[in-house]
Design an enzyme around this catalytic site. Structure first.
Site, PDB file in Angstrom:
ATOM      1  CD  GLU A 115      39.204  38.788  46.032  1.00  0.00           C
ATOM      2  OE1 GLU A 115      40.380  39.156  46.206  1.00  0.00           O
ATOM      3  OE2 GLU A 115      38.504  39.194  45.096  1.00  0.00           O
ATOM      4  CG  HIS A 172      37.025  37.604  41.020  1.00  0.00           C
ATOM      5  ND1 HIS A 172      37.971  36.617  40.994  1.00  0.00           N
ATOM      6  CD2 HIS A 172      37.651  38.699  41.531  1.00  0.00           C
ATOM      7  CE1 HIS A 172      39.120  37.085  41.470  1.00  0.00           C
ATOM      8  NE2 HIS A 172      38.955  38.342  41.794  1.00  0.00           N
ATOM      9  NE  ARG A 192      45.071  43.771  34.984  1.00  0.00           N
ATOM     10  CZ  ARG A 192      46.300  44.222  35.207  1.00  0.00           C
ATOM     11  NH1 ARG A 192      47.225  44.122  34.302  1.00  0.00           N
ATOM     12  NH2 ARG A 192      46.602  44.792  36.355  1.00  0.00           N
TER      13      ARG A 192
END
Length: 311
Positions: A115, A172, A192
């Site tokens: 991304e 990130h 996560r």
């Protein structure tokens, strides 16, 4: 020639969301905890409806399945990209994404997630997490086991107009006070790592420590980005990144400029100002597709937009 494909966003309510999708872009949102608008998406968790023209009422996934000629006849079961606007009122969890190879094995054949982020707005003194400080996997495991999160993560200052490429394996986190345009592979796979010990419905959100450790790259390396501006009649364009999955270019038009659609398809995200694409009125917050074979198009007005295409 064909026609431009205008889409209705899908909104996501989340723990960390806010109301900027309404206050900045004028969208009717479900609540003031709306964290994401999926602006161009054919993902099963958010499949955008076409709002006008020959295919009005159909979804983008239907169009991909039934009219592949509009996408240059590209191969692939799923539409490859996804465009979001993210409103982070609060910090997002610290996370990492797998690549295609890892996701194919561990996530039932899903795509991995590469991304990139363009910062549409942020509050003064905002920060963002990109990268980590562990030199080896052993050091990474030790820092995670000891919950030394603030030693582990790399926190960077954030400014409007900043751009980041986030390759798989990169630790990130978007942090509170920022609004981000995100262009990504069409994947919803997130591991996560740490969630600030927050509770949702009285329980902590699930963490994915083993998978995170599997995919985090050690040591961290910043991904390559570009910033080469090109000026033409009525416009300035700056290519921000070209990676195996997409090329993203920022364009500012002042007056009238002519562009060529020579990709399998182009995704357009207008993020400042207003004007016309051919004779279609567009304004800040609108996202749409220009299909294969459309040819040249004329943009008039004073506006900034992102052009994304597959590689």
């Amino acid at each position: 020639m064909g026609e431009m494909i205008f889409l209705q966003p899908v909104f996501k309510e989340v723990l960390w969301g806010g109301d900027k999708l309404q206050t900045m872009f004028g969208y009717s949102i479900p609540s003031n905890h709306t964290g994401e608008g999926w602006m161009i998406s054919a993902h099963p968790k958010g499949d955008c409806q076409i709002t006008e023209g020959s295919y009005k009422g159909e979804t983008l996934s239907w169009l991909w399945k039934n009219h592949r000629e509009l996408f240059g006849g590209l191969d692939g079961e799923v539409f490859p990209l996804l465009v979001k606007i993210i409103d982070a009122k609060d910090h997002l969890s610290i996370q990492v994404h797998p690549d295609d190879a890892y996701a194919a094995v561990h996530e039932n054949g899903a795509l991995g997630k590469t991304e990139c982020w363009y910062v549409l707005d942020c509050e003064p003194d905002s920060t963002i997490v990109v990268g980590h400080n562990a030199k080896t996997k052993e050091e990474l495991k030790a820092m995670i086991a000891e919950k030394r999160w603030m030693d582990l993560i790399q926190i960077r200052p954030l400014h409007k107009g900043d751009f980041f490429q986030i390759n798989p394996g990169t630790v990130h986190a978007i942090r509170g006070g920022s609004v981000i345009l995100e262009i990504q592979q069409s994947s919803d796979i997130t591991y996560r790592l740490y969630d600030y010990d927050r509770l949702q419905d009285g329980k902590p959100r699930e963490l994915h420590l083993d998978k995170s450790i599997d995919v985090i790259r050690c040591p961290h390396e910043d991904a390559a980005t570009e910033s080469q501006a090109e000026t033409g009649e009525g416009f300035t364009s700056t290519r921000l990144v070209s990676c195996p999955f997409y090329t993203v270019t920022k364009v500012h038009v002042s007056g009238t400029a002519v562009f060529s659609q020579n990709q399998p398809f182009q995704m357009i995200s207008v993020f400042e100002g207003e004007g016309f694409f051919d004779k279609k009125p567009v304004k800040k917050g609108m996202n749409f597709l220009i299909p294969s074979g459309y040819g040249s198009y004329t943009v008039t007005g004073d506006l900034e937009f992102m052009v994304s295409s597959v590689n």
